[in-house]
Design an enzyme around this catalytic site. Structure first.
Site, PDB file in Angstrom:
ATOM      1  CB  SER A 137     -43.379  -4.096 -17.848  1.00 49.48           C
ATOM      2  OG  SER A 137     -42.706  -4.773 -16.941  1.00 49.48           O
ATOM      3  CE1 TYR A 150     -38.837  -2.821 -20.369  1.00 52.27           C
ATOM      4  CE2 TYR A 150     -39.277  -3.524 -18.117  1.00 52.27           C
ATOM      5  CZ  TYR A 150     -39.363  -3.790 -19.369  1.00 52.27           C
ATOM      6  OH  TYR A 150     -40.240  -4.662 -19.809  1.00 52.27           O
TER       7      TYR A 150
END
Length: 250
Positions: A137, A150
């Site tokens: 990401s 995350y």
């Protein structure tokens, strides 16, 4: 690429589901893995007949991941492309720091990908061919507010892909790291803040397929967000933290 075999983890929803359908519509045969049989069956039903196979497994379980790959290759043939996409996200604040929540995110996002590599690598190494893609990401470029577990897991995936590429090149195996920005999925639906350059999931899947078929190492989108965050990555901390606080209000 027609007729080749792809394996997608986290293939029951979100980006994984959209990519499975995108590949199936472009001639691939696809195996989708996730924890819920019903959602995987729904993906198979939405694809052209016979192009998508549901293979349930929990990627945090190494033995189950290896068995999923064994099943796919015995029934469909050698896996040409492994897209290790399984991921979870919850907004995270230090006021409620919880080691179990951090470890649970790492177990799926990072260790799940490691298990996937372990499962497909022996066959690819023997054949001296194949393609392993890690879905990271843009959140892995720098630590972002509300995203400590995350961002950490996605940064780890980027570093893992960069490091492995040196050896994979020698083994005849392609490596890709996929860094999406904000994409309309059940994962991003949890965000309570405006998401810049929010993309439709089908557009993200199309960008992923094109990048994979071209063999790119980094597949990152949308470009305005990617360029902005890569610029932020170059800034010294004395500038980065104030700018990020101003941008996010954190």
């Amino acid at each position: 690429m027609s007729g080749r075999i792809a394996w997608i983890t986290g293939g029951g929803s979100g980006i994984g589901r959209a990519l499975a359908l995108e590949l199936a519509n472009h001639g691939w045969r696809v195996a989708v893995t996730g924890r819920t049989r019903e959602t995987l069956d729904e993906v198979a039903a939405a694809a052209p007949e016979g192009t998508v196979r549901a293979v349930p497994a929990d990627v945090t379980d190494l033995a189950a991941t290896r068995e999923a790959v064994r099943k796919i290759e015995s029934e469909l043939g050698p896996i040409d492309l492994a897209v290790l996409n399984a991921g979870v996200f919850k907004p995270f604040e230090a006021e409620n720091f919880d080691a179990e929540a951090v470890n649970a995110t790492m177990a799926v996002n990072y260790t799940g990908a490691v298990h996937g590599i372990d499962a497909v690598l022996p066959g690819m190494r023997e054949r001296r061919s194949g393609h392993i893609a890690l879905v990271s990401s843009v959140a892995g470029y720098r630590g972002l507010p509300l995203g400590a577990p995350y961002s950490a897991s996605k940064a780890a995936l980027i570093a893992l892909g960069e490091s492995l590429k040196f050896d994979f090149d020698r083994l005849g195996i392609r490596t890709s790291v996929i860094n999406p920005g904000f994409v309309k999925t059940p994962l991003t639906a949890k965000n309570k803040f405006p998401m810049p350059f929010l993309m439709e999931v089908d557009d993200a899947a199309r960008a992923m397929r094109k990048g994979l078929e071209k063999g790119r190492f980094e597949i990152a989108f949308p470009r305005p967000l990617v360029y902005g965050l890569k610029f932020m990555r170059l800034l010294p901390y004395a500038l980065y933290f104030p700018l990020m606080r101003k941008a996010t209000g954190r």
